[in-house]
Motif scaffolding. Structure first.
Motif, PDB file in Angstrom:
ATOM      1  N   ALA A   1      -2.952  -1.076   4.889  1.00  0.00           N
ATOM      2  CA  ALA A   1      -2.945   0.426   5.447  1.00  0.00           C
ATOM      3  C   ALA A   1      -3.947   0.445   6.819  1.00  0.00           C
ATOM      4  CB  ALA A   1      -3.566   1.284   4.244  1.00  0.00           C
TER       5      ALA A   1
ATOM      6  N   HIS B   1       0.666  -1.161   0.193  1.00  0.00           N
ATOM      7  CA  HIS B   1      -0.103   0.144  -0.172  1.00  0.00           C
ATOM      8  C   HIS B   1       0.715   1.305  -0.091  1.00  0.00           C
ATOM      9  CE1 HIS B   1       0.929  -1.472   4.163  1.00  0.00           C
ATOM     10  NE2 HIS B   1       0.873  -0.019   4.512  1.00  0.00           N
TER      11      HIS B   1
ATOM     12  N   SER C   1      -3.870  -4.456   0.246  1.00  0.00           N
ATOM     13  CA  SER C   1      -3.431  -3.288   0.440  1.00  0.00           C
ATOM     14  C   SER C   1      -4.120  -2.400   1.399  1.00  0.00           C
ATOM     15  CB  SER C   1      -3.275  -2.382  -1.133  1.00  0.00           C
ATOM     16  OG  SER C   1      -2.331  -3.129  -1.912  1.00  0.00           O
ATOM     17  N   ALA C   2      -5.757  -2.263   1.186  1.00  0.00           N
ATOM     18  CA  ALA C   2      -6.456  -1.610   2.044  1.00  0.00           C
ATOM     19  C   ALA C   2      -6.398  -2.196   3.565  1.00  0.00           C
ATOM     20  CB  ALA C   2      -7.981  -1.627   1.468  1.00  0.00           C
TER      21      ALA C   2
ATOM     22  N   ALA D   1       1.139   0.935  -5.185  1.00  0.00           N
ATOM     23  CA  ALA D   1      -0.156   0.423  -5.444  1.00  0.00           C
ATOM     24  C   ALA D   1       0.375  -1.044  -5.962  1.00  0.00           C
ATOM     25  CB  ALA D   1      -0.912   0.812  -6.419  1.00  0.00           C
TER      26      ALA D   1
END
Ligand code: HXC
Length: 269
Positions: free
Chosen positions: A173, A158, A169-170, A161
């Motif tokens: 984060a 993250h 990734s989300a 990308a």
């Protein structure tokens, strides 16, 4: 490889490691044990846990396993309590449990996205939430000044990308944000240090066998990896030992990148 640390740097500590029966989590369990800690492993698969606990015990490490899913608050609560009941204290929580698969956003259902956030982000928070009462200063088995330590295993996806990794990734984060916020609030109120580790590609892990493949294992990718090699689970475990032991006593709220510099790199031209 032999450890550069003294064999007693976490002696007398009790560590609970989610996802501690395989991959990076298992190496952290092993190295914490070899450096003097007692180990509780939490995982979903009984057979995998049993075999990990046997391996630890065969090294003379005091270890126990508990079956549980970090997505279930009642499992988190039960495992944290059982660890405390078994060892009489809890000093270190390592959140290494994670879910992953490669998928494009077009093919990823909102429920698939949510599933990975549930495991990685909400699961990490849930474990921290349930462990607080044992980790804070003055908790049973702890002094009035010394709080425990939390380590959250993250990723570097993250920072930029990553293809087919929108959900992870989300999720990572959110893990990093959780690390910083708990470091601020629980560091201040309870003397608990909260840090993360962001591994790069680490060989011989479930993550790598699922995620990568040729591009990273092949020579082409190695051209743009600054250290020209994959990491080992050992590298992550040594970073974990540094952060969890007194060597890291002034480190709070950071996520240490252990990727050989890979996330910085671009192909050479
Ligand atoms: C698309 C998928 C999918 C896939 C699951 N889903 N697998 N979608 N492609 N391959 C979707 C399902 O369709 C469903 O949505 C939702 O996700 C839930 O699926 P379930 O099968 O019910 O989930 P569950 O059995 O709970 O398993 C979740 C799991 C987990 C995430 C797949 O079992 C898992 O990943 N285990 C592997 C653990 C692992 O690999 N750990 C290492 C992580 S490495 P719908 O809409 O259909 O209901 C790591 C490193 C990151 O994190 C950094 C790398 C550099």
């Amino acid at each position: 490889m032999e450890s550069p640390f003294k064999a007693d740097i976490v002696k007398g500590k009790v560590a609970l490691i989610t996802g501690g029966a395989s991959g990076i989590g298992f190496e952290i369990s092993t190295q914490f044990g070899k450096h003097g800690a007692s180990i509780a492993i939490m995982g979903r698969r009984k057979q995998v846990i049993d075999s990990a606990v046997s391996s630890l015990r065969s090294l003379g490490i005091s270890a126990i396993g508990f079956q549980g899913d970090v997505r279930k608050q009642e499992d988190a609560k039960r495992v944290v309590e059982s660890t405390f009941k078994h060892f009489g204290r809890l000093d270190i929580l390592v959140n290494a449990a994670a879910g992953n698969f490669l998928v494009s956003p077009e093919d990823l259902s909102p429920n698939g996205f949510r599933t990975v956030l549930d495991i990685d982000s909400v699961g990490t928070y849930t474990m921290c939430h349930e462990a607080l009462k044992y980790l804070k200063k003055g908790a049973p088995g702890r002094s009035s000044s010394g709080g425990g330590v939390i380590l959250n295993i993250s990723a570097t996806l993250h920072y930029t990308a990553a293809w087919y990794q929108i959900h992870v990734s989300a999720a990572k984060a959110a893990v990093d944000a959780t690390t910083r916020n708990l470091a601020l609030e629980w560091g201040t109120d309870y003397d608990i240090r909260v840090n993360g580790i962001a591994p790069g590609p680490i060989g011989n892990t479930p993550g790598m066998s699922k995620l990568a493949p040729e591009e990273i294992n092949g020579n082409k990718a190695k051209d743009y990896m600054p250290l020209y090699k994959l990491g080992e689970t050992w590298d992550i475990a040594m970073a974990a030992l540094y952060l969890a032991s007194d060597a890291g006593k002034y480190v709070n709220g950071t996520t240490l990148i252990v990727d050989g510099g890979l996330w910085l790199s671009r192909p050479r031209h």
